[in-house]
Design a protein around this motif. Structure first.
Motif, PDB file in Angstrom:
ATOM      1  N   GLU A  55      -5.281   6.734  -4.355  1.00  0.00           N
ATOM      2  CA  GLU A  55      -6.347   5.770  -4.626  1.00  0.00           C
ATOM      3  C   GLU A  55      -6.537   4.818  -3.452  1.00  0.00           C
ATOM      4  O   GLU A  55      -7.651   4.432  -3.120  1.00  0.00           O
ATOM      5  CB  GLU A  55      -6.011   4.989  -5.896  1.00  0.00           C
ATOM      6  N   ASN A  56      -5.449   4.447  -2.795  1.00  0.00           N
ATOM      7  CA  ASN A  56      -5.528   3.538  -1.656  1.00  0.00           C
ATOM      8  C   ASN A  56      -6.280   4.171  -0.489  1.00  0.00           C
ATOM      9  O   ASN A  56      -7.129   3.550   0.133  1.00  0.00           O
ATOM     10  CB  ASN A  56      -4.125   3.141  -1.206  1.00  0.00           C
TER      11      ASN A  56
ATOM     12  N   ASP B  35       0.841  -1.190   0.000  1.00  0.00           N
ATOM     13  CA  ASP B  35       0.000   0.000   0.000  1.00  0.00           C
ATOM     14  C   ASP B  35       0.878   1.242   0.000  1.00  0.00           C
ATOM     15  O   ASP B  35       2.038   1.190   0.395  1.00  0.00           O
ATOM     16  CB  ASP B  35      -0.884  -0.021   1.257  1.00  0.00           C
TER      17      ASP B  35
ATOM     18  N   THR C 178      -4.257  -1.529  -4.533  1.00  0.00           N
ATOM     19  CA  THR C 178      -5.210  -1.123  -3.507  1.00  0.00           C
ATOM     20  C   THR C 178      -5.469  -2.314  -2.594  1.00  0.00           C
ATOM     21  O   THR C 178      -5.124  -3.457  -2.900  1.00  0.00           O
ATOM     22  CB  THR C 178      -6.544  -0.666  -4.119  1.00  0.00           C
ATOM     23  N   ARG C 179      -6.091  -2.046  -1.466  1.00  0.00           N
ATOM     24  CA  ARG C 179      -6.375  -3.103  -0.496  1.00  0.00           C
ATOM     25  C   ARG C 179      -7.208  -4.225  -1.112  1.00  0.00           C
ATOM     26  O   ARG C 179      -6.883  -5.411  -0.982  1.00  0.00           O
ATOM     27  CB  ARG C 179      -7.108  -2.511   0.713  1.00  0.00           C
TER      28      ARG C 179
ATOM     29  N   SER D  95      -3.537   8.130  -8.464  1.00  0.00           N
ATOM     30  CA  SER D  95      -2.963   6.800  -8.228  1.00  0.00           C
ATOM     31  C   SER D  95      -1.491   6.867  -7.851  1.00  0.00           C
ATOM     32  O   SER D  95      -1.016   6.104  -7.014  1.00  0.00           O
ATOM     33  CB  SER D  95      -3.141   5.919  -9.469  1.00  0.00           C
TER      34      SER D  95
ATOM     35  N   THR E  53     -10.136   4.384  -0.814  1.00  0.00           N
ATOM     36  CA  THR E  53     -10.919   3.173  -0.568  1.00  0.00           C
ATOM     37  C   THR E  53     -10.710   2.645   0.844  1.00  0.00           C
ATOM     38  O   THR E  53     -11.240   1.588   1.186  1.00  0.00           O
ATOM     39  CB  THR E  53     -10.519   2.068  -1.566  1.00  0.00           C
TER      40      THR E  53
END
Length: 298
Positions: A199-200, A99, A129-130, A221, A203
């Protein structure tokens, strides 16, 4: 005695609300799923669902059984995952997802340790992402995922984890931002400005609302691109370790807020499938992660 197929069918119908959706989720026909549930009901001697239109509505007894059945189903999948992992004794390629909050010097440390341990290893570091990282773990195309801790006792997927440590997050603006000159900066003032967020983080469901504060959010991103944009407009919340070079060059400035007495902190975990830590290469990686955190904290 009930079967694991019956338990899986019951849990899927309970969670998805219909035999059709459960069948799609399990990769079976609707008839097969229905037969498993009927067989389980015959064994128990009472109904588990009532059909209302296209929905399968759980009965009171089904609601009481669900949590225990879910645990059995989860343990069965964990056992299967671990048994499959035990075949991976000859490791040539290691894929690690990370991450944006992951300290880059942690990555560099693990890379150095791995290459010193075995020069023939191919190590791939994948920024995901996660949701993407956890899905890759389940698919078997990712070996370890370094991700923020969500504050919950269980992960979204059938994986386990080890806690690594905390990452400090600060608030940053460009060196020419008018926010730099304000001595008593409030959170509500940040709400008037554009917030840039990775982006991480976008979310990442956190109880710390200040991570996603402004109604005007631009998602980026790439972390380097995010910093370039913040140099000229808005603000961001990012890990302090990552932002240090930008601050030292005078391009970004960390700002202090009245409502935030100290830095935000996120726990970082290393996620992996059951049985993975029994394999020497992956066990060493997890140990090295702890070693790095201990060294960096001193």
């Amino acid at each position: 005695m009930h079967t694991l197929e019956q338990i899986s069918a019951f849990v899927a119908v309970f969670e998805l609300g219909s035999y059709s959706h459960a069948a799609k989720h399990l990769g079976k026909s609707r008839t097969t799923v229905r037969e498993h549930v009927i067989a389980y009901e015959d064994l128990l001697g009472y109904a588990l669902f009532e059909i209302e239109g296209r929905k399968a509505v759980p009965t009171d007894k089904a609601i009481q059984l669900y949590q225990r059945a879910k645990l059995v189903e989860k343990q069965n999948r964990s056992l299967f995952a671990q048994s499959q992992t035990l075949y991976e004794t000859d490791v040539h390629t290691i894929n690690i997802c990370y991450d944006v909050i992951t300290p880059l010097d942690l990555i560099a440390y693990i890379e150095h340790q791995l290459l010193s341990y075995r020069e023939d290893l191919t190590v791939n570091w994948l920024h995901r992402t996660r949701e993407q990282a956890l899905e890759l773990l389940i698919q078997g195309t990712c070996d370890i995922a370094i991700l923020p801790y969500r504050g919950k006792a269980t992960a979204e997927k059938e994986v386990t984890w080890r806690a690594l440590g905390n990452v400090e997050v600060g608030f940053y603006v460009g060196s020419n931002s008018p926010l730099v000159q304000r001595k008593a900066l409030k959170l509500e003032e940040l709400m008037l400005e554009t917030q840039y967020i990775t982006e991480n983080f976008a979310t990442f469901n956190s109880d710390l609302l200040s991570v996603k504060l402004s109604p005007k959010i631009h998602t980026v991103s790439n972390s380097d691109l995010l910093c370039e944009l913040v140099k000229f407009n808005g603000w961001t919340a990012m890990p302090k370790r990552y932002m240090t070079p930008w601050v030292e060059r005078g391009e970004l400035v960390e700002i202090k807020l009245n409502e935030v007495e100290q830095s935000l902190r996120f726990g970082l975990n290393a996620f992996f499938c059951f049985g993975k830590s029994d394999i020497e290469e992956f066990s060493l990686i997890l140990d090295w992660m702890h070693d790095w955190w201990d060294l960096s904290s001193n």
